[in-house]
Scaffold this motif. Structure first.
Motif, short mmCIF file in Angstrom:
data_model
loop_
_atom_site.label_atom_id
_atom_site.label_comp_id
_atom_site.label_asym_id
_atom_site.label_seq_id
_atom_site.Cartn_x
_atom_site.Cartn_y
_atom_site.Cartn_z
N LEU A 215 43.93 48.75 38.34
CA LEU A 215 42.80 48.80 39.19
C LEU A 215 42.67 47.64 40.11
N VAL A 216 42.56 47.58 41.40
CA VAL A 216 42.44 46.70 42.43
C VAL A 216 41.14 46.20 42.66
N VAL A 217 40.68 45.17 42.87
CA VAL A 217 39.06 44.70 43.09
C VAL A 217 39.37 44.13 44.58
N GLY A 218 39.11 44.99 45.53
CA GLY A 218 39.15 44.52 46.94
C GLY A 218 40.12 45.15 47.70
N GLY A 219 39.62 45.48 49.19
CA GLY A 219 40.56 46.35 50.02
C GLY A 219 40.96 45.84 50.98
N GLY A 220 41.28 44.52 51.07
CA GLY A 220 41.86 43.49 52.31
C GLY A 220 43.51 44.03 52.13
N PRO A 221 44.26 42.79 53.04
CA PRO A 221 45.49 43.14 52.94
C PRO A 221 46.43 42.95 51.53
N ALA A 222 45.66 42.05 50.94
CA ALA A 222 46.30 41.68 49.35
C ALA A 222 46.05 43.02 48.63
N SER A 314 37.35 51.19 33.51
CA SER A 314 38.47 50.57 32.63
C SER A 314 39.71 50.63 33.11
N SER A 315 40.61 49.88 32.84
CA SER A 315 42.25 49.86 33.37
C SER A 315 43.01 49.04 32.47
N LYS A 316 44.17 49.42 32.39
CA LYS A 316 45.19 48.66 31.49
C LYS A 316 45.30 47.17 32.34
N THR A 317 45.29 47.17 33.70
CA THR A 317 45.58 45.87 34.12
C THR A 317 44.37 45.85 35.37
N VAL A 318 44.06 44.73 35.79
CA VAL A 318 43.33 44.68 37.08
C VAL A 318 43.80 43.50 37.92
N ILE A 319 43.75 43.41 39.21
CA ILE A 319 44.09 42.89 40.30
C ILE A 319 42.89 42.41 41.26
N LEU A 320 42.74 41.09 40.88
CA LEU A 320 41.62 40.77 41.85
C LEU A 320 41.92 40.20 43.21
#
Length: 522
Positions: A215-222, A314-320
């Motif tokens: 689950l990624v938090v943020g929708g920019g290039p990263a 919820s997610s197994k991993t999160v990328i901020l």
């Protein structure tokens, strides 16, 4: 009015019309009316399905409306929709005829469910790259809500009204004459603004979602790169973001992304979104994360996010990858006169200050580029820099110093934005060497002093540097189990689009490796 290349392009688009349409011009005796009449005539000559009329009764003159044949016009252009707004014109012509918009069925149903009868106006400048999204959103709302109308107003066409209504930032949005917003807004944001029950509906929908793998938090290039890399692994991937595209959507020209000679921020952001959607990533827009709980602290053994609307994911991993935003001066008067002379986008708002005196605060590349652009529009630009010398690349400094209507002040501490209660009248600053106070008489102040990471919500939860950046190691791991970070919000140096994208890929690969090694690959 239209050159042959544009006519050929427009003629090709008009072949997609679903039904006959009318262009209905409301004119007066002005030269501007002659321009609108010429444009409307030229468009009608390009297709047998387009008819031009010049008996419009719209009270705003000059303007023209677009209507399906036999119906009243609900989409209006008060001005010449050229520049960035030419796309808005093309889409309006097609969509009024019945051509389906390229939006999800869910969003289209939300538009129809608004069931409103409202008149919307949006003031724009043709050099504003943020304005078309608002214009196109309002046009769709008017098309699918028969009692509503949407009018694009070119501020340069109606300069007296701009002065009277003190419009000093675009896009500026009005509903039934009442100001309801300004600045870049997506279609989803405008729908949420108009639909009072949107937050509760969103929370219920999000709470029903199954756990993600990444689950990624943020929708920019990263964030976009991280999501794409994860989805290509065949694992359940989602993005939760305040707005897809992030700060890229506020960037004008991009000339240093390898293999792309030159593009513009909104175009780049749109391409990112199309790429991500190609892999069926679950994009949850207009969502703000409030708290994060690590996998080793939650009862489920998963990383848990609580959103501002009360929903939980919820997610197994999160990328901020929450990115950064323009830094503010934080001096008296700045917030009071924001959008009333204090601005942060010279490309968008610069044309509103034509023939006036303005200041640019900040002597880095962004500030010097802003001053150069504004010098071609305004009477005079004063660049105000805190340091003892400018920090921009020498080639930019050379260009700036060659301009006759630019002054440069260094060693200056901005202390107060001055105004008359309705708009900016000046800027106070202190000479850092002599301690003397000075005042510049100005109509506008453009702030270009760098970036701040969007990490306030993580304080006390994730380790941050003294600059507020998320501390990461060479594998993009944070101090919380199962949580990674990438892009401008992290301690990685050099805030560039290409670096953010690379860090997003690294974070995603690290998250996938974590899933495999932790036994979560089922």
């Amino acid at each position: 009015m239209l050159d042959q290349n544009i006519k050929a392009q427009l003629k090709t688009y008009l072949e997609r019309l679903e039904s006959p349409i009318e262009l209905i011009a409301s004119l007066d005796d002005s030269q501007k009316s002659d321009q609108i009449k010429e444009l409307v005539t030229e468009i009608a000559e390009l297709s047998d399905l387009v008819t031009a009329r010049f008996d419009g009764q719209n009270s705003r003159r000059p303007s023209f409306g677009i209507a399906k044949a036999g119906e009243a016009a609900r989409v209006f252009f008060a001005g010449l929709p050229m520049g960035h707004e030419f796309t808005s014109l093309i889409l309006a012509l097609l969509q009024v005829s019945g051509y389906a918009p390229k939006i999800s069925d869910e969003v289209l149903q939300q538009i129809k469910d608004l069931n409103i009868s409202q008149n919307f106006e949006v003031f724009v400048s043709l050099s504003c790259h943020n304005c078309p999204d608002v214009v196109q959103a309002l046009n769709l709302i008017a098309i699918y809500n028969p009692g509503s109308s949407a009018t694009m107003i070119d501020g340069a066409f109606f300069q007296d009204e701009v002065e009277q209504r003190k419009i000093m930032a675009v896009p500026m949005l009005f509903q039934e004459g009442e100001h309801i917003g300004q600045g870049r807004m997506t279609l989803e944001e405008i729908i949420a603004k108009l639909d009072t029950g949107a937050a509760a509906k969103d929370a219920a929908r999000l709470n029903a979602k199954q756990a993600f793998d990444v689950l990624v938090v943020g929708g920019g290039p990263a964030g976009a790169t991280a999501a794409m890399y994860a989805a290509r692994k065949g694992i359940r991937t989602g993005i939760v973001a305040e707005r897809f595209g992030g700060q890229v959507m506020d960037t004008m020209d991009i000339e240093n992304f390898i293999s792309v000679l030159k593009t513009q921020g909104p175009t780049f952001g749109s391409s990112m979104e199309q790429h991500v959607r190609h892999y069926e990533v679950d994009i949850m827009n207009l969502q703000k994360v409030q708290t994060i709980t690590g996998a080793d602290q939650s009862a489920s053994g998963l990383v848990e996010l609580e959103l501002e609307n009360g929903a939980k994911l919820s997610s197994k991993t999160v990328i901020l990858s929450t990115g950064a935003r323009w830094r503010e001066m934080n001096i008296p008067g700045e917030q009071e006169y924001r959008t009333r002379g204090v601005a942060y986008c010279p490309h968008c708002d610069g044309p509103l200050f034509k023939g006036k005196k303005v200041a640019v605060v900040g002597g880095g590349n962004s500030g010097v580029e802003a001053a150069i652009d504004l010098a071609g529009i305004v009477e005079h630009v004063t660049l105000v820099e805190f340091g003892d010398e400018l920090r921009a690349d020498q080639v930019l400094q050379n260009k700036l110093r060659s301009l006759p209507n630019v002054s440069i002040i260094v060693s200056a501490l901005s202390t107060e934005v001055l105004g008359d209660g309705s708009q900016v009248t000046g800027l106070k600053y202190q000479d850092r060497k002599t301690q003397q106070e000075h005042t510049l008489e100005l109509a506008g102040i453009f702030v270009q002093i760098g970036l701040l990471p969007n990490t306030e919500f993580l304080q006390g939860q994730v380790e941050l540097s003294n600059r507020g950046e998320i501390v990461v190691n060479d594998r993009n791991e944070t101090n919380i189990k199962g949580v990674f970070a990438a892009g401008d919000c992290t301690t990685v140096p050099y805030k560039q689009i290409i670096i953010a994208a690379g860090e997003g890929a690294k974070a995603s690969l690290s998250a996938f490796d974590y899933i495999i090694r932790s036994g979560h690959q089922d």
